[in-house]
Design an enzyme around this catalytic site. Sequence first.
Site, short mmCIF file in Angstrom:
data_model
loop_
_atom_site.label_atom_id
_atom_site.label_comp_id
_atom_site.label_asym_id
_atom_site.label_seq_id
_atom_site.Cartn_x
_atom_site.Cartn_y
_atom_site.Cartn_z
N HIS A 1 12.77 -19.24 -41.71
CA HIS A 1 12.88 -19.41 -40.25
C HIS A 1 11.56 -19.81 -39.60
O HIS A 1 11.55 -20.29 -38.48
CB HIS A 1 13.38 -18.11 -39.61
N ASP B 1 5.39 -23.02 -34.12
CA ASP B 1 6.64 -22.24 -34.07
C ASP B 1 7.65 -22.90 -34.99
O ASP B 1 7.77 -24.14 -34.99
CB ASP B 1 7.18 -22.25 -32.62
O1 F6P Z 1 10.98 -15.88 -36.17
C1 F6P Z 1 10.98 -14.98 -37.20
C2 F6P Z 1 11.47 -13.61 -36.78
O2 F6P Z 1 11.49 -12.77 -37.90
C3 F6P Z 1 12.84 -13.65 -36.12
O3 F6P Z 1 13.87 -13.68 -37.06
C4 F6P Z 1 12.82 -12.42 -35.27
O4 F6P Z 1 13.71 -12.46 -34.21
C5 F6P Z 1 11.39 -12.37 -34.80
O5 F6P Z 1 10.63 -13.03 -35.80
C6 F6P Z 1 10.86 -10.96 -34.55
O6 F6P Z 1 10.93 -10.27 -35.73
P1 F6P Z 1 10.64 -8.75 -36.00
O7 F6P Z 1 10.77 -7.99 -34.73
O8 F6P Z 1 11.68 -8.38 -37.00
O9 F6P Z 1 9.27 -8.68 -36.58
#
Ligand code: F6P
Length: 464
Positions: free
Chosen positions: A162, A370
């Site tokens: 992602h 990003d």
């Molecule tokens: O963009 C990567 C990501 O892991 C998303 O999937 C998630 O919404 C965001 O970062 C925040 O992630 P976390 O709170 O799990 O660290």
Amino acid sequence: MPHSALVVVANRLPIDEAVLESGAREWRRSPGGLVSALRPILQGDGTSWIGWAGSTGPAPDLPDIDGVALRAVPQSQEEFENYYEGFANSTIWPLYHDAVEQPTFHRRWWEAYQRINRRFAAAAAEAAPPGALVWVQDYHLQLVPAMLRELRPDLRIGFFMHIPFPPPELFKQIPRRADLLRGLLGADLVGFQVPGGARNFVRLIERVLGLRTRHNEIEVDGRVVHVGAFPISVDVGELEELARSEEVRAQAAQIRADLGNPDRILLGVDRLDYTKGIEHRLKAYRELLADGRVKVPNTVLVQVAVPSRERVEHYKALREKVEREVGGINGEYGRLGVPAVHYLNCSYNRAELAALYLAADVMVVTPLRDGMNLVAKEYVACRHDNGGALVLSEFAGAAHELKQAYLVNPHDLDDLKDSLVGALEADPSDTARRMRAMRRYLRTHDVTAWARAYLSALEFPVGL
Ligand code: F6P
């Protein structure tokens, strides 16, 4: 679609624990994100989701949601600190985001990362029916594909990253780089947000592992691993319906009134993360106020900064810097009862966000790097009135698709300032033309289209 049973493996489960008025606790499906993408797809026998329930200690028993079995993978407080806060978010996260903050590395973090990845792989191996598709998500779990293949060679394994995947010059700094690449190669299909990420991966496989590659195919242990770009999206239909609702439209009008009905509202919505370029945005706004190119109260900035990874050093430091800057701007340019920046350090639900999007004249999305940036796509999805303008960093994955946005280099302050003014002062017919084009694109490139494209390529990897 898909034809086989599906198991999703992601760091987080798609649920939140809600506290009811009675004080009782209840698990609820998290709104938005991956789970709504997969909802139309994740139906049927043998479908399950493996992930962490959000608190350390023993794994809770969880109900099924929408026919999907949830399996919680436990982690201790120490594992959380070393795996999630450590290797995932203090080594990989900064390094994969162009090292905009210095990545740090400790061997004990790597050990925890391996241990937790092994635990996820074992849970997936146990949950997956014979011949199932297993879809592993994101940078927390890069070792899972190879570990799972060893346990269950009958499975078809996919991996989707992602976040950005960096060029070899950067990636090669990471200790244990070969192990990470070999972990990913356990998959049959490795997906990235943009073609550049896929290219970086193939080049690294050649340079670090010395394997033969052909376009987007890699030969390893007599198998072919396919590599491709699959830009993720949002649930356009759901967001548009929400934004069209009476309640959200009234809330948007109320927001404008609460802000004193300014001529122009600039809006930023981000996790409070150093990759999001919040400081750059604030600096540009401050200079515009200083130059007299924008004036309070005619124009105001609303900045939602959702708390995130709050115990990690870089995040603590960022919060201090951002809050100092907001205080400085308000001290200098605010008036009694009219701040120049409305700073909101909390999270908002989907309806509140949709109302903010509808209320905003200019959405400011300025990440330094990003993977995609779903806020940009959510804004476009909500603007059923074709109103509003999007200022978007060219370093967000979304810039590859939302070409009619006001694209900016957030490092270039003058460019950022000119683009903000350009968007604030644009002719409504021009902004409407841009918004219509982006909406037309998103309608056919929503999150379900993304999931379908990925899963068909995983099941039938032809013509990738
Ligand atoms: O963009 C990567 C990501 O892991 C998303 O999937 C998630 O919404 C965001 O970062 C925040 O992630 P976390 O709170 O799990 O660290």
